[in-house]
Design a protein around this motif. Structure first.
Motif, mmCIF file in Angstrom:
data_model
loop_
_atom_site.group_PDB
_atom_site.id
_atom_site.type_symbol
_atom_site.label_atom_id
_atom_site.label_comp_id
_atom_site.label_asym_id
_atom_site.label_seq_id
_atom_site.Cartn_x
_atom_site.Cartn_y
_atom_site.Cartn_z
ATOM 1 N N LYS C 40 0.834 -1.190 0.000
ATOM 2 C CA LYS C 40 0.000 0.000 0.000
ATOM 3 C C LYS C 40 0.878 1.253 0.000
ATOM 4 O O LYS C 40 0.671 2.190 -0.756
ATOM 5 C CB LYS C 40 -0.909 0.001 1.235
ATOM 6 N N ARG C 41 1.892 1.228 0.876
ATOM 7 C CA ARG C 41 2.749 2.398 1.004
ATOM 8 C C ARG C 41 3.480 2.702 -0.294
ATOM 9 O O ARG C 41 3.796 3.853 -0.599
ATOM 10 C CB ARG C 41 3.746 2.168 2.145
ATOM 11 N N LEU C 42 3.762 1.669 -1.045
ATOM 12 C CA LEU C 42 4.498 1.861 -2.296
ATOM 13 C C LEU C 42 3.567 2.188 -3.457
ATOM 14 O O LEU C 42 4.029 2.502 -4.567
ATOM 15 C CB LEU C 42 5.297 0.598 -2.621
ATOM 16 N N GLY C 43 2.268 2.086 -3.232
ATOM 17 C CA GLY C 43 1.330 2.316 -4.325
ATOM 18 C C GLY C 43 1.474 1.265 -5.410
ATOM 19 O O GLY C 43 1.326 1.530 -6.595
ATOM 20 N N LEU C 44 1.783 0.072 -4.954
ATOM 21 C CA LEU C 44 2.023 -1.039 -5.873
ATOM 22 C C LEU C 44 0.722 -1.823 -6.086
ATOM 23 O O LEU C 44 -0.162 -1.806 -5.247
ATOM 24 C CB LEU C 44 3.050 -1.973 -5.230
ATOM 25 N N ALA C 45 0.620 -2.520 -7.201
ATOM 26 C CA ALA C 45 -0.482 -3.464 -7.362
ATOM 27 C C ALA C 45 -0.088 -4.750 -6.639
ATOM 28 O O ALA C 45 1.083 -5.133 -6.650
ATOM 29 C CB ALA C 45 -0.743 -3.744 -8.818
ATOM 30 N N LYS C 46 -1.080 -5.368 -6.022
ATOM 31 C CA LYS C 46 -0.804 -6.592 -5.273
ATOM 32 C C LYS C 46 -0.060 -7.597 -6.149
ATOM 33 O O LYS C 46 0.952 -8.169 -5.761
ATOM 34 C CB LYS C 46 -2.133 -7.184 -4.809
ATOM 35 N N GLY C 47 -0.590 -7.764 -7.337
ATOM 36 C CA GLY C 47 0.003 -8.738 -8.231
ATOM 37 C C GLY C 47 1.423 -8.376 -8.647
ATOM 38 O O GLY C 47 2.265 -9.252 -8.842
ATOM 39 N N SER C 48 1.669 -7.080 -8.758
ATOM 40 C CA SER C 48 3.005 -6.653 -9.184
ATOM 41 C C SER C 48 4.062 -7.122 -8.197
ATOM 42 O O SER C 48 5.123 -7.608 -8.586
ATOM 43 C CB SER C 48 3.061 -5.132 -9.295
ATOM 44 N N PHE C 49 3.725 -6.960 -6.936
ATOM 45 C CA PHE C 49 4.708 -7.367 -5.941
ATOM 46 C C PHE C 49 5.127 -8.815 -6.148
ATOM 47 O O PHE C 49 6.315 -9.147 -6.080
ATOM 48 C CB PHE C 49 4.157 -7.191 -4.521
ATOM 49 N N TYR C 50 4.130 -9.647 -6.408
ATOM 50 C CA TYR C 50 4.436 -11.073 -6.543
ATOM 51 C C TYR C 50 5.139 -11.388 -7.862
ATOM 52 O O TYR C 50 5.516 -12.521 -8.121
ATOM 53 C CB TYR C 50 3.167 -11.909 -6.369
ATOM 54 N N ARG C 51 5.284 -10.379 -8.661
ATOM 55 C CA ARG C 51 6.117 -10.574 -9.840
ATOM 56 C C ARG C 51 7.559 -10.150 -9.545
ATOM 57 O O ARG C 51 8.468 -10.468 -10.304
ATOM 58 C CB ARG C 51 5.572 -9.799 -11.035
ATOM 59 N N TYR C 52 7.758 -9.476 -8.434
ATOM 60 C CA TYR C 52 9.120 -9.105 -8.038
ATOM 61 C C TYR C 52 9.708 -10.142 -7.082
ATOM 62 O O TYR C 52 10.853 -10.532 -7.198
ATOM 63 C CB TYR C 52 9.114 -7.747 -7.335
ATOM 64 N N PHE C 53 8.880 -10.548 -6.157
ATOM 65 C CA PHE C 53 9.310 -11.546 -5.176
ATOM 66 C C PHE C 53 8.228 -12.604 -5.075
ATOM 67 O O PHE C 53 7.035 -12.278 -5.099
ATOM 68 C CB PHE C 53 9.526 -10.891 -3.817
ATOM 69 N N SER C 54 8.650 -13.830 -4.900
ATOM 70 C CA SER C 54 7.638 -14.879 -4.980
ATOM 71 C C SER C 54 6.905 -15.092 -3.665
ATOM 72 O O SER C 54 5.891 -15.778 -3.630
ATOM 73 C CB SER C 54 8.271 -16.182 -5.458
ATOM 74 N N SER C 55 7.399 -14.506 -2.606
ATOM 75 C CA SER C 55 6.717 -14.649 -1.320
ATOM 76 C C SER C 55 7.290 -13.655 -0.316
ATOM 77 O O SER C 55 8.294 -12.988 -0.581
ATOM 78 C CB SER C 55 6.899 -16.060 -0.765
ATOM 79 N N LYS C 56 6.626 -13.584 0.804
ATOM 80 C CA LYS C 56 7.108 -12.713 1.872
ATOM 81 C C LYS C 56 8.524 -13.121 2.280
ATOM 82 O O LYS C 56 9.413 -12.297 2.441
ATOM 83 C CB LYS C 56 6.159 -12.844 3.069
#
Lengths: 215, 215, 215, 215
Positions: C40-56
DNA sequence: AATGAATGAGCCTTCATTCAT
DNA sequence: CATGAATGAAGGCTCATTCAT
């Protein structure tokens, strides 16, 4: 209604239980009021409570009954006075109610809240009756021969509504105008002392005037 | 207020969510209304709801806003008509409100309940403002030069209270008189069709008359 | 580790993502840190994050790696200097570490927290390795011929532990002594400027002295 | 702290609850520990737990208190012995602590984890005090006249830090050296028997020596 | 490729009521 | 008779992750 074991309690203990319950229901409303909280505050055993009242709703019903009796209007005596003016009856009634509520913020607050909880399915049956009966009583007074002729409107039912609701909103009005914090008064359980009879009468005069001759 | 994700829903889905929520809050009041119930009835996932509204209170605030807009009075246009009578304005307003509530029992019931939830600490901030603003608007209309001279009572605040609360209790009165079961209507979500404009006008005529010349 | 899509981001965006993540993990620890919050803080799309890293956990692993590299000690150069004293190496190392942590409270705080999260089953594998390797490196330095003879204790493993942990607690000590609020510094993301090199050196002098000759 | 209802339980039941809770918190840390899990494992009703402790944090506070008491050091008696050497006091203390932790891996593991949860905002207040007080106690012992003259370093605060943290890392060291899987021991709840007093003493001898004369 | 809607298990906590002692 | 321990459903809310578009 309350169980026998409750009636056997000492008057002091009974009063404690009643007051604590009044405050809880007045502050939070029926659903949100917590029996656990009341019981804890009273230092009661969980089981003991259920030997006094068979359920939350039962306690609530008892409180409504109890509060109503305490605030019972003295209309009857008044009405029977010969030559009494209808609006004088109403004025007296308004004054008594407001006075009572200001001096007994906990009970007043409780009853006020009760009246607005008619929509709550859970307790609608308890309140609907009370509400209806108050209207009906008001209506029957209006229909007394000696008062009927003093009124312009012949539909006694709608007049009863008007009178009853005006009495209800006077409470709101006073709170609004004098910025009274009922919640706080209930919590502190103290009478609202800062409103003199003079001020009270001024408010009631205006409302009676509206009733009598319109706005 | 509502989150962006809610606005992106199809109008049909939005309306479903709004109506289901209106009904739940109208029927049970703020505290007792159950988000879980709303969510279940809508066939939503728990988490999905929180993508639309950030909290129960947030949803409630949105509903108040939404309902208020839907029932927005057309007073403004009315007031500006030259030579318009104050009581004609009020009559029109009463008629519109009652008509709306009878045709939209869910929204009407919701708003009615909201008005009586001012004492609820949790949401007092949401409602207090609404309540105060309605009174203030009414008061400001009364204070318009062209209306002021039509009134006997000079204290515009108490007159505003009277007018506002009469409009509120008209709802009660109609339900009482015609034995309308609002709960049932809300559950069924259907308009209350069985009250003709003629009947409605009769009720309103009497109330306006009381306002104008007293009871 | 991070996915290719992350590497393709602009350096600025990458850095933003890294810093925001550092702060979240530093402030709340692994379990309590919220991906949703970071996203949220980064203004990222949820899905985008999971395209950068595969998990927490994947993100966490990347951050550990990244932070470690940034705070890489310059021990190597130091060690190779002819005639260098072992305690001088340690002193320099302590100074660099503390200096780095004070100037980079977010990364310093992150790494500090990581070191104390070894017990967390979920990420024990990530940290255990790091922890072990730091000890092992320290130990291997101690075992260099030119240093070994400067030490009284022959068990290089326990000495490595002592040195490593002293460096760890220096961070605690400085916070304790100077009442530094790391949480606040992390939130504000600002360097801790109020500690001069002179003061820093005084603290380190004493700790080196304890290491050298005991307390 | 714990509610009266907890104290009224049978000692066996109390101990069951305590041990299960110790294990959960030791294994997962404060945030990730699940009350639901503890409750399920104990075969409790959800509501029953809340009759023992008023919240998760309350349970945690109780556990910290309880564990601390169990591992209370016998320093006091030791210190008062005439002619006692400072390092002998420390040695004894180290031995007791390590022994206790090896014999009570669940409590030891719990307390170890607690000490590293100071950064967790949620419980910082519970732990901060404990941490500070341990340091302060250590410092006050160091400042006793009869011990002060045995030490080279005059800054008692930093010495206290060194002593306290060495005691902390001894736990790590033993786990590291003897490849003890604390997690597994906690799950199995069994004492770690495979470390003889001789071995324990060897480790402590070395650490005391480092403290006394440096590395 | 990028998005962001959807998921549903899980969290801690409160509640009115029952019933064995 | 009085107690208070036990119950378990239900509450609002968060989470990391998936997947259709």
């Amino acid at each position: 209604m309350e169980l026998l074991t409750f009636q056997n309690l000492s008057p002091e203990r009974k009063e404690e239980i009643i007051q604590t319950s009044f405050a809880e229901f007045a502050l939070k409303g029926y659903e949100s009021a917590s029996l656990s909280e009341i019981i804890k505050r009273l230092g009661l055993a969980k089981g003991s409570f259920y030997r006094y009242f068979s359920s939350k709703k039962d306690l609530y019903a008892y409180l409504i009954q109890n509060a109503s009796e305490r605030r019972l209007s003295k209309l009857d005596n008044l009405i029977e006075q010969p030559g009494i003016d209808f609006f004088e009856v109403i004025r007296q009634n308004f004054f008594d109610k407001l006075k009572f509520d200001l001096e007994n913020p906990v009970i007043g607050g409780f009853l006020y809240r009760v009246m607005h909880e008619r929509d709550n399915n859970e307790v609608a049956d308890l309140i609907g009756g009370l509400y209806t009966s108050v209207i009906k009583i008001t209506q029957s007074i209006i229909e007394l021969d000696k008062f009927k002729k003093q009124l312009k409107i012949q539909d006694s039912e709608i007049v009863a509504f008007q009178v009853f609701h005006m009495q209800l909103w006077l409470y709101d009005y006073v709170a609004y105008k004098y910025k009274i914090d009922y919640h706080d008064n209930i919590k502190r359980g103290q009478p609202v002392l800062n409103l003199s009879d003079v001020e009270l009468n001024r408010v009631i005069d205006v409302s009676i005037s509206m009733l009598k001759n319109g706005i």
